[in-house]
Design a protein around this motif. Sequence first.
Motif, PDB file in Angstrom:
ATOM      1  N   LEU A 208      19.329  28.586  16.251  1.00  0.00           N
ATOM      2  CA  LEU A 208      18.094  28.142  15.976  1.00  0.00           C
ATOM      3  C   LEU A 208      17.076  28.932  16.148  1.00  0.00           C
ATOM      4  O   LEU A 208      17.123  29.388  17.084  1.00  0.00           O
ATOM      5  N   LEU A 209      16.228  29.095  15.038  1.00  0.00           N
ATOM      6  CA  LEU A 209      15.294  29.978  15.095  1.00  0.00           C
ATOM      7  C   LEU A 209      13.820  29.072  15.298  1.00  0.00           C
ATOM      8  O   LEU A 209      13.539  28.045  14.469  1.00  0.00           O
ATOM      9  N   LEU A 210      13.105  29.298  16.125  1.00  0.00           N
ATOM     10  CA  LEU A 210      11.304  28.784  16.528  1.00  0.00           C
ATOM     11  C   LEU A 210      10.464  29.818  16.031  1.00  0.00           C
ATOM     12  O   LEU A 210      10.339  31.015  16.841  1.00  0.00           O
ATOM     13  N   ILE A 211       9.869  29.615  15.071  1.00  0.00           N
ATOM     14  CA  ILE A 211       9.061  30.264  14.378  1.00  0.00           C
ATOM     15  C   ILE A 211       7.510  30.346  14.563  1.00  0.00           C
ATOM     16  O   ILE A 211       6.972  29.114  14.323  1.00  0.00           O
ATOM     17  N   ASP A 212       6.834  31.078  15.158  1.00  0.00           N
ATOM     18  CA  ASP A 212       5.597  31.328  15.652  1.00  0.00           C
ATOM     19  C   ASP A 212       4.753  30.119  16.379  1.00  0.00           C
ATOM     20  O   ASP A 212       3.871  29.599  16.279  1.00  0.00           O
ATOM     21  N   PHE A 213       5.916  29.242  17.001  1.00  0.00           N
ATOM     22  CA  PHE A 213       5.288  28.036  18.032  1.00  0.00           C
ATOM     23  C   PHE A 213       4.726  28.603  19.098  1.00  0.00           C
ATOM     24  O   PHE A 213       3.585  27.866  19.671  1.00  0.00           O
ATOM     25  N   VAL A 214       4.851  29.840  19.559  1.00  0.00           N
ATOM     26  CA  VAL A 214       4.114  30.495  20.570  1.00  0.00           C
ATOM     27  C   VAL A 214       2.512  30.903  20.061  1.00  0.00           C
ATOM     28  O   VAL A 214       2.939  32.226  19.241  1.00  0.00           O
ATOM     29  N   ASN A 215       1.776  30.472  20.082  1.00  0.00           N
ATOM     30  CA  ASN A 215       0.515  30.699  19.126  1.00  0.00           C
ATOM     31  C   ASN A 215      -0.735  30.244  19.645  1.00  0.00           C
ATOM     32  O   ASN A 215      -0.712  29.078  20.158  1.00  0.00           O
TER      33      ASN A 215
END
Length: 205
Positions: free
Chosen positions: A19-26
Motif C-alpha cells: 500500500l502506497l500513501l503518496i504525499d499525504f504528509v503535506n
Amino acid sequence: MSDSASDSSSGDDRCRVALLLIDFVNDLDFPEGEDLRPHAEAAAEKAADLKRRARAAGVPTIYVNDNFGRWRSDFAATLDHAARDGSRGKRLTELIAPDKDDYFVLKPRHSGFYRTVLEELLGDLEADTLVLTGIAGNICVLMTAHDALLRNYRVVVPRDACASNAPELNEAALEQMRLVCKANVLDAAEVDFEELKRRDWDACE
C-alpha cells in the motif's frame, strides 16, 4: 517508522502487495492548497481505513512523500513540519500519520520512482501489486502509476482514496490510470487485500 527506506525488510514484511500513501504528509502550502484540502482530508480518511485493513492482512505500508525541496530533511522532519501548529495540512497529516513499522521514501519530483529507492524497497518486499492512494491524483499519483506500469507492477487505485484540486481533475486522472496504466480502479471499501495476495494476475489477462 522504519529507520530507512532502504533497510532490508524482515521476513514478516515480505508480501506481493504493498500500500502506497503518496504525499499525504503535506503542509498544503501552495496556491491551490486550500482548494485541495477538503478533498485531501476525505481521501486520507479512506486511506487510513485501507491502512488498518492492510496491516490486518500483513500488507506493508509505504509513505512516498515529496521532500518539498528540502534536501537536508528526513521523513521525521517532514512529518513535524506538516503537522506543526498553523500548518494548513495539520489535520490531513494527523489523519494518516505513520506508525513506527511503516516504510518511507522521500522523492524529489512527481513520481515515487524517480531517483528514489522505491523500486529497491519493493524488491526487498517481493511486491508485484501496488495499491496507490494519495494527492494529487492527477499529478503525483498518476505519474507514479505510469512508472509502475513501466516496471511491470500491477496497479490498483481506490478512487475515493485519491484527491485532486477538483473532482473533475481526479476523475480524468482515474480514467487515464484505468485506460493507460491498466489500473484496477475501484472504491476503497472494495479493496480486498487477501484476494490481491492470492490473485493469479496472468490468468486474468
